[in-house]
Scaffold this active site. Structure first.
Site, PDB file in Angstrom:
ATOM      1  N   SER A  74       0.839  -1.191   0.000  1.00 33.96           N
ATOM      2  CA  SER A  74       0.000   0.000   0.000  1.00 33.96           C
ATOM      3  C   SER A  74       0.878   1.247   0.000  1.00 33.96           C
ATOM      4  O   SER A  74       1.653   1.454  -0.925  1.00 33.96           O
ATOM      5  CB  SER A  74      -0.961  -0.040   1.187  1.00 33.96           C
ATOM      6  OG  SER A  74      -1.993   0.902   1.024  1.00 33.96           O
ATOM      7  N   ASP A 160      -9.849  -4.112  -5.283  1.00 39.06           N
ATOM      8  CA  ASP A 160      -9.252  -3.179  -4.326  1.00 39.06           C
ATOM      9  C   ASP A 160      -9.825  -1.778  -4.554  1.00 39.06           C
ATOM     10  O   ASP A 160      -9.651  -1.206  -5.617  1.00 39.06           O
ATOM     11  CB  ASP A 160      -7.730  -3.167  -4.495  1.00 39.06           C
ATOM     12  CG  ASP A 160      -7.008  -2.410  -3.400  1.00 39.06           C
ATOM     13  OD1 ASP A 160      -7.655  -1.615  -2.693  1.00 39.06           O
ATOM     14  OD2 ASP A 160      -5.789  -2.615  -3.251  1.00 39.06           O
ATOM     15  N   HIS A 195      -8.227  -4.882  -0.848  1.00 35.56           N
ATOM     16  CA  HIS A 195      -6.967  -4.265  -0.455  1.00 35.56           C
ATOM     17  C   HIS A 195      -6.212  -5.122   0.559  1.00 35.56           C
ATOM     18  O   HIS A 195      -4.985  -5.156   0.566  1.00 35.56           O
ATOM     19  CB  HIS A 195      -7.242  -2.881   0.133  1.00 35.56           C
ATOM     20  CG  HIS A 195      -6.008  -2.049   0.327  1.00 35.56           C
ATOM     21  ND1 HIS A 195      -5.253  -1.590  -0.733  1.00 35.56           N
ATOM     22  CD2 HIS A 195      -5.391  -1.600   1.449  1.00 35.56           C
ATOM     23  CE1 HIS A 195      -4.226  -0.889  -0.272  1.00 35.56           C
ATOM     24  NE2 HIS A 195      -4.292  -0.879   1.050  1.00 35.56           N
TER      25      HIS A 195
END
Length: 222
Positions: A74, A160, A195
């Site tokens: 991320s 995501d 995610h």
């Protein structure tokens, strides 16, 4: 990141790989001033801290140049993308999970779920020219160069909604066009995940196994 024990890391440690957690700017390890110096127009401090950590390990002979495998997900994937553009010679490989690599384009789109909420972290490139110029100067996608890169594994998820799958996909495509080496560049897209990765009892284990298999392959441990 708080100290903790992880059984999964034994897969690497038992094969003579040293695990290091770099406490880069943006954490609270050295107080509020340290934390603030990793934000907005000081964001590059986080990348420079990571590179400094790598150089420290090399200078103190824990490892050597071209032997380090960086890993982040991320916003940590943004970190990986920035440092590999800046200092690729330090790394044997880079593992980037759902990486935030087209950070300028995302910052310009205020309709996305996280953009406005993260103005205090990254700035507002749409309304502030100095923020635009600064993000452009480090955004991984915009700073890919014609040069040799280390081995790279990139993972993303089709569903995501935090880091859209097009970011790592277009980053991979541009990297394939620009890089001048024959090292591995792999993109894996989970078709039924978000995610946080795959759901289910074994999902996280499977994802760790893929990352570690990549690390062990490029370090010639398997």
């Amino acid at each position: 990141m708080n100290p903790g024990f992880s059984t999964t890391k034994l897969s690497l440690i038992n094969r003579d790989i040293i695990w290091v957690t770099a406490h880069i700017r943006g954490g609270m390890e050295r107080g509020m001033k340290w934390w603030k110096e990793g934000k907005l127009l000081n964001k590059k401090n986080t990348f420079e801290d990571y590179i400094a950590s790598a150089k420290y390990l090399i200078e103190n002979k824990y490892t050597s140049k071209n032997k380090i495998i960086g890993m982040g997900g991320s916003a940590g994937g943004l970190l990986m993308g920035a440092v590999v553009n800046q200092a690729p010679e330090l790394f044997l490989g880079i593992i980037m999970a759902v990486p935030f690599v087209d950070s300028l384009t995302t910052n310009l789109d205020h309709s996305l779920p996280l953009t406005v909420g993260e103005f205090d972290e990254f700035g507002n490139a749409k309304d502030k020219r100095d923020h635009f110029d600064y993000i452009y100067s480090y955004a991984p996608y915009n700073n890919i160069k014609k040069m040799d890169y280390p081995h790279i594994l990139i993972t993303t998820s089709l569903s995501d909604n935090r880091v859209l799958f097009d970011e790592p996909t277009k980053f991979t495509a541009k990297l394939r066009e620009y890089k001048t080496d024959n090292n591995l560049l792999l993109l894996k897209t989970e078709m039924n995940a978000g995610h946080g990765g795959k759901s289910g009892r074994d999902g996280a284990i499977e994802e760790i196994a893929l990352d570690y298999a990549f690390a062990l392959k490029i370090s010639e441990k398997i």
